[in-house]
Every structure is written in structure tokens, then in C-alpha cells.
Design a protein around this motif. Sequence first.
Motif, PDB file in Angstrom:
ATOM      1  N   VAL A   1       0.852  -1.194   0.000  1.00 62.81           N
ATOM      2  CA  VAL A   1       0.000   0.000   0.000  1.00 62.81           C
ATOM      3  C   VAL A   1       0.883   1.236   0.000  1.00 62.81           C
ATOM      4  O   VAL A   1       1.533   1.548   0.999  1.00 62.81           O
TER       5      VAL A   1
ATOM      6  N   MET B   1      -5.022   3.411  -2.760  1.00 60.66           N
ATOM      7  CA  MET B   1      -4.905   1.958  -2.814  1.00 60.66           C
ATOM      8  C   MET B   1      -5.483   1.313  -1.565  1.00 60.66           C
ATOM      9  O   MET B   1      -6.138   0.262  -1.636  1.00 60.66           O
ATOM     10  N   LEU B   2      -5.284   1.943  -0.417  1.00 57.56           N
ATOM     11  CA  LEU B   2      -5.816   1.372   0.809  1.00 57.56           C
ATOM     12  C   LEU B   2      -7.343   1.331   0.771  1.00 57.56           C
ATOM     13  O   LEU B   2      -7.959   0.336   1.164  1.00 57.56           O
TER      14      LEU B   2
ATOM     15  N   VAL C   1      -1.948  -6.629   4.098  1.00 59.41           N
ATOM     16  CA  VAL C   1      -1.263  -5.511   3.456  1.00 59.41           C
ATOM     17  C   VAL C   1       0.090  -5.233   4.113  1.00 59.41           C
ATOM     18  O   VAL C   1       0.300  -5.518   5.291  1.00 59.41           O
TER      19      VAL C   1
END
Length: 383
Positions: free
Chosen positions: A98, A103-104, A120
Motif C-alpha cells: 500500500v 490503494m488502501l 497488506v
Amino acid sequence: MTATSTLLVHDDAVRANTRHFAALTGRRLMAVLKADAFGHGSIADSVLQSGARSIGVTSIEEALALRRAGVRVPVLSWLNVVDSDIAAAIVAGVDLAVPGPEMLHAIARAGRDVGRPARVHLHVDVGMARDGCPPEEWRALCDLARELRATDLLRIVGVMGHLSCADRPDDDQNARERGVFDAALRTARRRGIVPAVAHLAATAATVTGTGTGYDLHRVGAGLFGIDPSGTSDALRPALTLTSRVVSSRVVAAGTGVGYGLDHVVPRRTALALLPVGYGDGLPRTASHRAEVLVRGRRRPIVGRISMDMVVVDTGDDRIRPGESVTLFGPGDGGEPTVADWARWADTIPHEIVTRIGSRVARVHRTTAPAAETHHQETRHDRL
């Protein structure tokens, strides 16, 4: 059909290199198999049987291919756009890096859709201005990760970074970037994020020691005998590229060769034609400098490297059609090496090994366990 050019992958060398790095890192080794394992193909079994505990790749597509091939160890993918098939990665148990809040959020949405938490690794940019979260945005990313973790949409497995100058161990930038990474770890921990693994070192940082002191080492190039720092003599090159002569002729002094006729032979000589060129990955910039091994002697490639062919000046030896020529290999028999080609092309060995094209047949040579003595050769499709 008989292949005209073959890339022999020495799995025994890959295994030896992997064992070396497994010992060097105390078995805290992630084998980086991005870009079709640096052009070496299907060698996941080799590295896992030789001490690697996990695998790293760039894209989700690469990670899913490994899962389809039966790889069950942790696999980390660290370079994806927000509309990648994140849901498929989560279902397959692929870890995702990430670099920022977008993106998270995308990972959290995909986790919600499939009803599973994502694994992650928060990625901090320690100095390359490339991939990873800028340090000034790191605190906000950690806060968001903590919030989303509370919803059971993700599990924070790791924190990662990448050193820019690890191939130069005396460069002060290494200490500065380690400082950025350590500060990022402290920031994360103050927010209750305690990663199972923190990892900063790739091959160069592992060889030189500039990335030691953390939980994991991501080694890619080194598994294939490439040392970006040029400081280790423990690694074994793992590729041999050969081709076969299509035709040969004897030409008079003053004959021009190839496009532009910008090479003119100075004397009567024999020329051999090989069916391999920049369409197969040979760097065109190595024209007029590159050599190959013919009948135990190095001979120059003359004229420009073309898309499909090169011409070799073999002097007084007229080579028979079908004879094998070695373009590069480990160097034990006097043949050019990948490092030689990189020097001729003014590039790095990584580029040479990853650009060999699909027209070149891959053959894997695996050495049997110690109790056996035979060798086995098998052809593999790319992952």
C-alpha cells in the motif's frame, strides 16, 4: 521442431544462490520472482526448496499465476493500480503493498466485496521519489490504516521500503534512508500498528549489509547470480544463451556487412549468420562491441544487430550450418557473460536477462538431490 536459439536455465545455480542468501539472512528470505523470475521462468519450486520462505512479485497477475502453479507460501505483490483485480488477490491470499490512501481504500472495498480481510504491507518511500508513500504523508496513511483495520477489512502484515544507493555501501544516503524507515516504523507503532515483518533490503542491501537489522530480505537479482554492488564472488550466473548457425560464407576484403554497411571487413574472412537479434532481446546498442563463443574462441559480432539476426566474423574458420554458438553463459568456458553484454550495451545485467524474448526456447536443467547423480532437462512455459 528444433529450436534455433535456446536459453538454458541452470536451476542448480539458482538453488545454490538461494541457499547462500538463506544462510546469509538467517532464512529470512523472500525470493523476488518478478518479470518471469528475471527472465528465468518457472523456478519457484527451486527457490522454495532451497530456503526461501516467501515470494515477491510486482503485479497481482504475477502473484495469481504463482497461486495457479501451486505456490502456497506467502506471496507479496507491490505495484498495482487501484482498478487491478484486488478482489482476486484477496481471495487467493496474496499480500498487497500500500503506497497511499487510494490503494488502501480500494483494498478495503475489495475486502468488503469478497467478505475477507486483506493482508497488506504499508510501503514508505525512504528516498527514491518512486514507489511508496511520501514521508510527509505517512502519518495520515497510518491513521487511515488503523481505522480500516478496526473494521476487520484488512490486516497489516508488514512495513516496507527500498534503499536507493545500497550498491554503494559507503554512501551517506544509506544512513539517511534507514533513518527515514526507522522513523516510519516508530510512527506506525505509536498508532498501534506493529507489523509482523519490516523489510528494507533487496539484493544489494543484503550483500553489502546496508539493509540488515530487519525481519525480511527481498532478494531477486542475487538469486540469478547478479550482484549489483559488485562485491560478492559467491554467486553463480544461471543462464546460458545459445544459437545455431543458419549459413556461412567467405567474403573478400572491403565487403560491407549489415544495415548501412557500417562495418567493412579488413581482410578476406568467413562470416556466420545467427538467427537471433534484438527481437529476441539482444541489445542493439551492443553492436560493434559484442562477442560470441565459436568453437572455443571468442569472435566478434560485426555490423549492426538486427531484429532477427546477427553476423559473426569467424576469421579463417568457416562454420557449418547447424553448429552451436554461445552468446553468453557463466563464463567458465571462456564464453561472454551477462555482465559482458551489459557492459557492451552500457546497461545493467538485470536488463539483459529480463529482455530475452519468447522466440527463445527455455530449457531448465535441474540437478537431482545428493543421493542421485543424473541431470534432468525439462521445458517450461512461462508463468
